[in-house]
Design a protein around this motif. Structure first.
Motif, PDB file in Angstrom:
ATOM      1  N   UNK A 197    -121.414  20.540  29.834  1.00 45.49           N
ATOM      2  CA  UNK A 197    -120.964  18.961  29.714  1.00 45.49           C
ATOM      3  C   UNK A 197    -119.889  18.800  30.661  1.00 45.49           C
ATOM      4  N   UNK A 198    -118.924  19.929  30.417  1.00 41.80           N
ATOM      5  CA  UNK A 198    -117.696  19.886  31.497  1.00 41.80           C
ATOM      6  C   UNK A 198    -118.146  20.017  32.883  1.00 41.80           C
ATOM      7  N   UNK A 199    -119.131  20.794  33.244  1.00 40.30           N
ATOM      8  CA  UNK A 199    -119.726  20.971  34.370  1.00 40.30           C
ATOM      9  C   UNK A 199    -120.256  19.566  34.957  1.00 40.30           C
ATOM     10  N   UNK A 200    -121.146  19.186  33.974  1.00 39.20           N
ATOM     11  CA  UNK A 200    -121.820  17.843  34.537  1.00 39.20           C
ATOM     12  C   UNK A 200    -120.639  16.753  34.670  1.00 39.20           C
ATOM     13  N   UNK A 201    -119.696  16.680  33.991  1.00 35.48           N
ATOM     14  CA  UNK A 201    -118.679  15.741  34.296  1.00 35.48           C
ATOM     15  C   UNK A 201    -118.062  15.818  35.459  1.00 35.48           C
ATOM     16  N   UNK A 202    -117.734  17.162  35.605  1.00 34.74           N
ATOM     17  CA  UNK A 202    -117.076  17.477  37.301  1.00 34.74           C
ATOM     18  C   UNK A 202    -117.999  17.059  38.199  1.00 34.74           C
ATOM     19  N   UNK A 203    -119.247  17.575  38.093  1.00 32.97           N
ATOM     20  CA  UNK A 203    -120.187  17.191  39.356  1.00 32.97           C
ATOM     21  C   UNK A 203    -120.302  15.627  39.467  1.00 32.97           C
ATOM     22  N   UNK A 204    -120.334  14.829  38.188  1.00 31.13           N
ATOM     23  CA  UNK A 204    -120.504  13.261  38.486  1.00 31.13           C
ATOM     24  C   UNK A 204    -119.122  12.960  39.069  1.00 31.13           C
TER      25      UNK A 204
END
Length: 214
Positions: A197-204
């Motif tokens: 979730x942390x990675x997805x948030x940063x990608x977004x």
């Protein structure tokens, strides 16, 4: 009391006292040997002893103990009665001039009575303590022999019980291990989801920045 004032009465009492004391002395010696032989026969389990006389079996010794106890108690009672009569004589009229010598003699007989009474009760108490201890040990030995006599069945049952117990313990241990693995897996997956979730948030966030730049 007839004849209480005569010296012959005093001498007759002394004679009775000495006779009873001699009988008690012999009885107490025999009584002590009986108690010692009882202990030896138990300790030796019927084996050889230093005494050449064969040991009596314990049931016979028990009967002799009871008989001798009664006989000694009767002799002690008789000697006590004689001592009481001697005490009465020393307090009778006409004995004042000889009172010191009479009291000295009376005290000697009282001391002997006290010693014999103490010895009797001590020996009797020791005998009863030995008999109680040996009866208890005999009961334990009997229980052990009873167990051994059925050892074939008992050992098989015990073996099956131990195997079943070990199986249950292993099952519990396996269940505990399974639960521990499941908990560790759950914790690991939860941690991984948080990381993704942390990675997805940063990608977004990065995508939004790039889109704004264009």
């Amino acid at each position: 009391m007839a004849g209480i004032g005569g010296s012959s009465y005093w001498e007759d009492l002394r004679k009775q006292a000495r006779q009873l004391e001699n009988e008690l002395d012999l009885k107490l010696v025999s009584f002590s040997k009986l108690c010692t032989s009882y202990s030896s026969s138990r300790d030796g389990r019927g084996g050889e002893t230093s005494d050449a006389t064969p040991l009596l079996n314990n049931s016979t010794q028990d009967r002799m103990f009871d008989t001798m106890s009664v006989e000694i108690e009767q002799l002690l009672s008789k000697l006590t009665a004689v001592n009481d009569k001697m005490a009465e004589y020393t307090n009778a009229p006409g004995s004042t001039s000889l009172n010191a010598a009479l009291m000295h003699t009376l005290q000697r007989h009282r001391d002997i009575l006290q010693d014999y009474t103490h010895e009797f009760h001590k020996t009797k108490a020791n005998f009863l303590a030995i008999r109680e201890r040996e009866d208890l040990l005999g009961s334990v030995r009997k229980d052990i022999e009873t167990y051994k006599s059925g050892s074939g069945v008992n050992n098989r049952r015990t073996e099956l019980f131990l195997k079943e117990h070990e199986h249950l313990r292993n099952s519990d241990r396996l269940m505990d291990d399974t639960i521990s693995i499941a908990m560790a897996t759950k914790e690991n997956m939860t941690s991984q989801r948080g990381f993704l979730k942390s990675i997805q948030s940063r990608v977004n966030t990065l995508a939004s920045i790039l889109h704004a730049a264009h």
